[in-house]
Design a protein around this motif. Structure first.
Motif, PDB file in Angstrom:
ATOM      1  N   UNK A 204       0.827  -1.218   0.000  1.00  0.00           N
ATOM      2  CA  UNK A 204       0.000   0.000   0.000  1.00  0.00           C
ATOM      3  C   UNK A 204       0.858   1.263   0.000  1.00  0.00           C
ATOM      4  N   UNK A 205       2.156   1.145  -0.311  1.00  0.00           N
ATOM      5  CA  UNK A 205       3.034   2.304  -0.400  1.00  0.00           C
ATOM      6  C   UNK A 205       3.516   2.829   0.936  1.00  0.00           C
ATOM      7  N   UNK A 206       3.448   2.002   1.982  1.00  0.00           N
ATOM      8  CA  UNK A 206       3.865   2.441   3.311  1.00  0.00           C
ATOM      9  C   UNK A 206       5.133   1.703   3.711  1.00  0.00           C
ATOM     10  N   UNK A 207       6.150   1.805   2.840  1.00  0.00           N
ATOM     11  CA  UNK A 207       7.414   1.111   3.072  1.00  0.00           C
ATOM     12  C   UNK A 207       8.123   1.550   4.337  1.00  0.00           C
ATOM     13  N   UNK A 208       8.041   2.835   4.661  1.00  0.00           N
ATOM     14  CA  UNK A 208       8.712   3.324   5.867  1.00  0.00           C
ATOM     15  C   UNK A 208       8.133   2.678   7.121  1.00  0.00           C
ATOM     16  N   UNK A 209       6.815   2.507   7.158  1.00  0.00           N
ATOM     17  CA  UNK A 209       6.191   1.844   8.298  1.00  0.00           C
ATOM     18  C   UNK A 209       6.619   0.379   8.374  1.00  0.00           C
ATOM     19  N   UNK A 210       6.779  -0.242   7.211  1.00  0.00           N
ATOM     20  CA  UNK A 210       7.235  -1.629   7.193  1.00  0.00           C
ATOM     21  C   UNK A 210       8.630  -1.738   7.805  1.00  0.00           C
ATOM     22  N   UNK A 211       9.508  -0.798   7.470  1.00  0.00           N
ATOM     23  CA  UNK A 211      10.854  -0.815   8.040  1.00  0.00           C
ATOM     24  C   UNK A 211      10.822  -0.552   9.543  1.00  0.00           C
ATOM     25  N   UNK A 212       9.929   0.333   9.983  1.00  0.00           N
ATOM     26  CA  UNK A 212       9.787   0.583  11.419  1.00  0.00           C
ATOM     27  C   UNK A 212       9.344  -0.676  12.160  1.00  0.00           C
ATOM     28  N   UNK A 213       8.445  -1.429  11.568  1.00  0.00           N
ATOM     29  CA  UNK A 213       7.978  -2.661  12.224  1.00  0.00           C
ATOM     30  C   UNK A 213       9.122  -3.656  12.335  1.00  0.00           C
ATOM     31  N   UNK A 214       9.965  -3.724  11.316  1.00  0.00           N
ATOM     32  CA  UNK A 214      11.108  -4.636  11.381  1.00  0.00           C
ATOM     33  C   UNK A 214      12.038  -4.241  12.522  1.00  0.00           C
ATOM     34  N   UNK A 215      12.333  -2.953  12.643  1.00  0.00           N
ATOM     35  CA  UNK A 215      13.217  -2.500  13.721  1.00  0.00           C
ATOM     36  C   UNK A 215      12.623  -2.840  15.083  1.00  0.00           C
ATOM     37  N   UNK A 220      12.536  -6.413  19.882  1.00  0.00           N
ATOM     38  CA  UNK A 220      11.715  -7.218  20.783  1.00  0.00           C
ATOM     39  C   UNK A 220      12.261  -8.640  20.903  1.00  0.00           C
ATOM     40  N   UNK A 221      12.652  -9.223  19.792  1.00  0.00           N
ATOM     41  CA  UNK A 221      13.216 -10.568  19.826  1.00  0.00           C
ATOM     42  C   UNK A 221      14.534 -10.603  20.599  1.00  0.00           C
ATOM     43  N   UNK A 222      15.333  -9.565  20.427  1.00  0.00           N
ATOM     44  CA  UNK A 222      16.604  -9.503  21.156  1.00  0.00           C
ATOM     45  C   UNK A 222      16.364  -9.373  22.654  1.00  0.00           C
ATOM     46  N   UNK A 223      15.388  -8.550  23.043  1.00  0.00           N
ATOM     47  CA  UNK A 223      15.131  -8.340  24.467  1.00  0.00           C
ATOM     48  C   UNK A 223      14.505  -9.559  25.121  1.00  0.00           C
ATOM     49  N   UNK A 224      13.547 -10.186  24.438  1.00  0.00           N
ATOM     50  CA  UNK A 224      12.785 -11.279  25.049  1.00  0.00           C
ATOM     51  C   UNK A 224      13.466 -12.635  24.920  1.00  0.00           C
ATOM     52  N   UNK A 225      14.055 -12.893  23.751  1.00  0.00           N
ATOM     53  CA  UNK A 225      14.590 -14.225  23.480  1.00  0.00           C
ATOM     54  C   UNK A 225      16.093 -14.251  23.263  1.00  0.00           C
ATOM     55  N   UNK A 226      16.681 -13.078  23.086  1.00  0.00           N
ATOM     56  CA  UNK A 226      18.116 -13.046  22.795  1.00  0.00           C
ATOM     57  C   UNK A 226      18.460 -13.565  21.428  1.00  0.00           C
ATOM     58  N   UNK A 227      17.546 -13.429  20.460  1.00  0.00           N
ATOM     59  CA  UNK A 227      17.781 -13.936  19.110  1.00  0.00           C
ATOM     60  C   UNK A 227      17.541 -12.830  18.087  1.00  0.00           C
ATOM     61  N   UNK A 228      17.955 -13.094  16.850  1.00  0.00           N
ATOM     62  CA  UNK A 228      17.695 -12.202  15.732  1.00  0.00           C
ATOM     63  C   UNK A 228      16.473 -12.697  14.966  1.00  0.00           C
ATOM     64  N   UNK A 232      13.578 -15.494   6.780  1.00  0.00           N
ATOM     65  CA  UNK A 232      12.513 -14.953   5.920  1.00  0.00           C
ATOM     66  C   UNK A 232      12.273 -13.479   6.224  1.00  0.00           C
ATOM     67  N   UNK A 233      12.222 -13.149   7.496  1.00  0.00           N
ATOM     68  CA  UNK A 233      11.973 -11.759   7.873  1.00  0.00           C
ATOM     69  C   UNK A 233      13.161 -10.873   7.497  1.00  0.00           C
ATOM     70  N   UNK A 234      14.376 -11.399   7.667  1.00  0.00           N
ATOM     71  CA  UNK A 234      15.566 -10.608   7.288  1.00  0.00           C
ATOM     72  C   UNK A 234      15.602 -10.371   5.776  1.00  0.00           C
ATOM     73  N   UNK A 235      15.288 -11.416   5.004  1.00  0.00           N
ATOM     74  CA  UNK A 235      15.284 -11.263   3.542  1.00  0.00           C
ATOM     75  C   UNK A 235      14.220 -10.258   3.103  1.00  0.00           C
ATOM     76  N   UNK A 236      13.072 -10.296   3.755  1.00  0.00           N
ATOM     77  CA  UNK A 236      12.014  -9.345   3.417  1.00  0.00           C
ATOM     78  C   UNK A 236      12.453  -7.914   3.738  1.00  0.00           C
ATOM     79  N   UNK A 237      13.155  -7.749   4.851  1.00  0.00           N
ATOM     80  CA  UNK A 237      13.654  -6.415   5.218  1.00  0.00           C
ATOM     81  C   UNK A 237      14.574  -5.864   4.134  1.00  0.00           C
ATOM     82  N   UNK A 238      15.479  -6.697   3.643  1.00  0.00           N
ATOM     83  CA  UNK A 238      16.378  -6.256   2.582  1.00  0.00           C
ATOM     84  C   UNK A 238      15.606  -5.933   1.304  1.00  0.00           C
TER      85      UNK A 238
END
Length: 561
Positions: A204-215, A220-228, A232-238
Motif C-alpha cells: 500500500x506504499x507504506x514502506x517506511x512503516x514496514x521498516x519501522x515494524x522490522x526494527x 523485541x526478539x533480542x530483548x525477550x529471546x536473545x535472538x535475531x 525470511x523476515x531478514x530477507x524481506x527487510x532487505x
C-alpha cells in the motif's frame, strides 16, 4: 469453548456449573460423537490427583450435565444434545457443528483445501477466526485443559497466517493491515505476522512503516529471546529496503514458532542405545509377509546401513577417549539411571564374553549403535576389528540385563530408513521404519513429555516419504504428535508407517484422522494396537477422494505398485 465455557439455547445462556463440571462437559465435547472412556474422563478432569472415589463424583457431574442438556432441549423445541452410556465409555451425542471449537476445525480445513478457490478459502478462514472469543476453556484447571488451550492457540495462529497469505494473493492488503496489528500485539513474538504485515504495508506504499515494524520486532526478539529475526523476515527487510519484493510463494508451509524457546535439557553423561523390548506382532500387510516378525537371527537383523567402520575405532585403556561413566557416592557405576555394581573382568577374574556380530544385509545400523554406545554406558573397554568375512568382533564384560531405549537410537533408525529409501532400497527401508516406529512407541509410553518432541520431526519426514502430508503448519502437527495421551495422531501415524503403504498422491494426515474419528462406533485411538486397519484404509480413501475430486473405491488403487 472459546473463552469461558457457555451453553446457549434459544438465545438464552444457561448455567454450566462449577469448573470441574465444565471440564467434564468439555472433555466430552472435544470428542463429540465418540466414546470417551471413564478412565480418560477422570484423567482429563483431575490429572494425577483424583478424589477418593472418582467414579462416584464423575457420575454426579454427568447427572447434572444431563439435566442441563434437557433444559437446553426444552428451550430449543426438542433439538437435543444428550449423553449416552456405551461399552467403550460416555458419548456426547450432538452435532459437532453446534460447538464453536468443531465449527472452527471444519472451516479451517476448508480454508486449507487447495482444491477450492481463494475467495472461498479466505471466507471460510475469516468465518473461523470470527468464532474466537478468547482463550479456549478459559478458567478451567488442569493439564488437559492447558493442552487443549495450547493446541487451539496454535491452530488459530496457523489459520490467521493462511488467511492473510490468501488475502494478499487476492490483492487485499488493506484488509490485512486492518486485522493483523491487534493480533501481532497479542502474539508479539510470532514472526510470520510481522512478515505478512510488512508485505501488506509495502503493497500500500507504506514502506517506511514496514521498516519501522522490522526494527521494532528485531529489538523485541533480542530483548525477550536473545535472538535475531529469522531468515525470511531478514530477507524481506532487505527487499523492502531495495523496493523489490519477490512474490509470496503459493500456500507455503507456515511454521509458527513457540512464544518462548524450550528450556535446554542437560545431556545425559552416558547415552544408552539398545533394541526396544518385544512388541506384539501386528497383522501383516495384505499379500505380504509381515515385516514385524522377529527373525531367528534376533533384533540385529535389519536393513543394510552405510558402512560405519570408521566410527568403530579401537579405544586404548587409559586414553582420553576411554569412556568414564559417573560413579555414585557408594562407588557404583550409574549407567542407566540406577546403581549397578561396577564390573571389571581384569579385577574380578570374570572371563570376558566374546561377541561376534554378523553384518547381515539387515539392521547394520542397530549393530553399530549397540556396539559403539553400549560400552560407554556400562563403563567397559572394547576393541573392534573386522576379519576377512566382514564380521565385527569385540570383547566386553557382561552387560546389565535391562537397559532402557534411547531417543538417539530411534533417531538413528529413522535416519537409516531415509537413506535406504533415497538409495532405492524400499524393502530394507521399510524394515528399518518398523524398528524405528516400535522403538518410538516404547519411548513415548515411557516418557511422552521428554521423548515425543525430539522424535516428532523424524515421524513427519517418514510420513512424507510414505505420501502423507498435512494441511496445517508443521508446528501445529508437532503439537499434536507430542501429545499421545490426548490426541490420536501418534497412534495413527505409527500404524500408517508400520503398514508400509506408499501413496501415489499425498493425502492429508489431519483429514485422515478426522475421517477415522467420524467412523461409526470408533473410539479415538491412543495406542497403535487400538487402530483398526480397515477403518484407517477407508479414512485414507475418503481423504484422497475429497482432496482430488475422485471416486476411487478400492484402497489398493491409491498405492504404488
Amino acid at each position: 469453548m472459546f473463552g469461558e465455557m457457555e451453553v446457549r439455547s434459544a438465545g438464552q445462556s444457561l448455567d454450566v456449573g462449577t469448573p470441574r463440571q465444565q471440564t467434564v462437559l468439555a472433555a466430552l465435547i472435544v470428542d463429540a460423537r465418540r466414546p470417551v472412556a471413564i478412565e480418560t474422563l477422570v484423567n482429563r478432569v483431575w490429572d494425577h490427583t483424583p478424589p477418593a472415589d472418582p467414579r462416584a463424583v464423575l457420575y454426579s457431574h454427568l447427572s447434572r450435565i444431563r439435566r442441563l442438556l434437557a433444559q437446553a432441549a426444552a428451550l430449543a423445541d426438542g433439538t437435543t444434545a444428550r449423553i449416552e452410556r456405551r461399552h467403550a465409555g460416555y458419548v456426547l451425542n450432538a452435532d459437532p457443528d453446534l460447538t464453536d471449537l468443531h465449527r472452527f476445525r471444519r472451516l479451517a480445513e476448508q480454508g486449507s483445501d487447495r482444491q477450492r478457490g481463494d475467495d472461498v478459502r479466505a471466507a471460510a478462514l475469516a468465518e473461523a477466526l470470527g468464532l474466537w472469543r478468547g482463550s479456549p476453556l478459559a478458567g478451567l484447571p488442569g493439564e488437559w485443559a492447558a493442552q487443549v488451550r495450547d493446541s487451539w492457540h496454535q491452530r488459530r495462529l496457523d489459520a490467521v497466517v493462511r488467511w492473510a497469505q490468501i488475502e494478499l494473493r487476492l490483492g487485499h492488503p488493506a484488509l490485512v493491515i486492518a486485522t493483523l496489528p491487534d493480533l501481532a500485539a497479542e502474539y508479539p513474538l510470532v514472526e510470520p505476522f510481522e512478515t505478512l504485515l510488512m508485505r501488506a504495508l509495502h503493497a500500500t506504499g507504506r514502506g517506511a512503516e514496514a521498516l519501522d515494524r522490522y526494527s521494532a520486532v528485531r529489538q523485541r526478539l533480542a530483548d525477550k529471546l536473545g535472538t535475531d529475526p529469522g531468515p525470511e523476515l531478514r530477507a524481506l527487510h532487505q527487499a523492502v529496503l531495495h523496493g523489490e519484493l519477490p512474490p509470496a510463494p503459493r500456500d507455503p508451509v507456515t511454521t509458527v514458532r513457540p512464544v518462548t524457546p524450550p528450556a535446554p535439557r542437560p545431556r545425559p553423561t552416558a547415552s544408552v542405545s539398545v533394541v526396544a523390548p518385544h512388541w506384539p506382532d501386528l497383522a501383516p500387510p495384505d499379500g505380504n509377509e509381515s515385516p514385524t516378525t522377529p527373525s531367528e537371527n534376533g533384533p540385529l537383523n535389519g536393513p543394510l546401513a552405510p558402512d560405519h567402520s570408521a566410527a568403530l575405532k579401537p579405544v586404548e585403556p587409559g586414553s582420553a577417549e576411554e569412556p568414564q561413566p559417573p560413579k555414585t557416592s557408594s562407588g557404583r557405576v550409574d549407567a542407566v539411571g540406577t546403581d549397578t555394581p561396577a564390573t571389571d573382568p581384569l579385577a574380578t577374574g570374570t572371563p570376558p564374553i566374546r561377541v561376534r556380530l554378523r553384518l547381515t544385509p539387515r539392521r547394520t545400523m542397530l549393530a553399530a549403535l549397540t556396539a559403539v554406545v553400549l560400552p560407554a554406558a556400562i563403563g567397559s573397554v572394547r576393541v573392534f576389528q573386522r576379519d576377512e568375512g566382514n564380521e565385527l568382533s569385540s570383547v566386553t564384560p557382561s552387560a546389565p540385563a535391562s537397559i532402557p531405549p534411547s531417543v538417539e537410537s530411534a533417531q538413528a533408525l529413522f535416519a537409516t530408513a531415509q537413506k535406504l529409501d533415497q538409495g532405492g532400497r524400499a524393502k530394507e527401508a521399510q524394515a528399518a521404519i518398523v524398528d524405528a516406529v516400535r522403538l518410538y512407541d516404547e519411548l513415548i509410553k515411557l516418557d511422552p513429555d521428554r521423548n515425543a518432541p525430539p522424535l516428532a520431526p523424524a515421524v513427519i519426514r517418514a510420513l512424507g516419504r510414505a505420501g502423507v502430508d498435512f494441511s496445517v503448519s508443521e508446528a501445529v502437527l508437532r503439537t499434536w504428535l507430542v501429545n499421545p495421551v490426548y490426541t490420536p495422531y501418534p497412534a495413527i501415524s505409527q500404524m500408517l508407517l508400520l503398514r508400509g503403504w506408499q501413496l501415489k498422491a499425498p493425502v492429508y494426515l489431519d483429514v485422515i484422522v478426522s475421517n477415522y474419528e467420524r467412523a461409526p462406533g470408533i473410539t479415538s485411538p491412543r495406542n497403535v494396537a487400538d487402530v483398526r486397519v480397515d477403518v484407517l484404509k477407508a479414512a485414507t480413501l475418503e481423504g484422497s477422494n475429497t482432496r482430488y475430486g475422485t471416486q476411487v473405491r478400492d484402497f489398493e488403487q491409491l498405492l504404488e505398485p
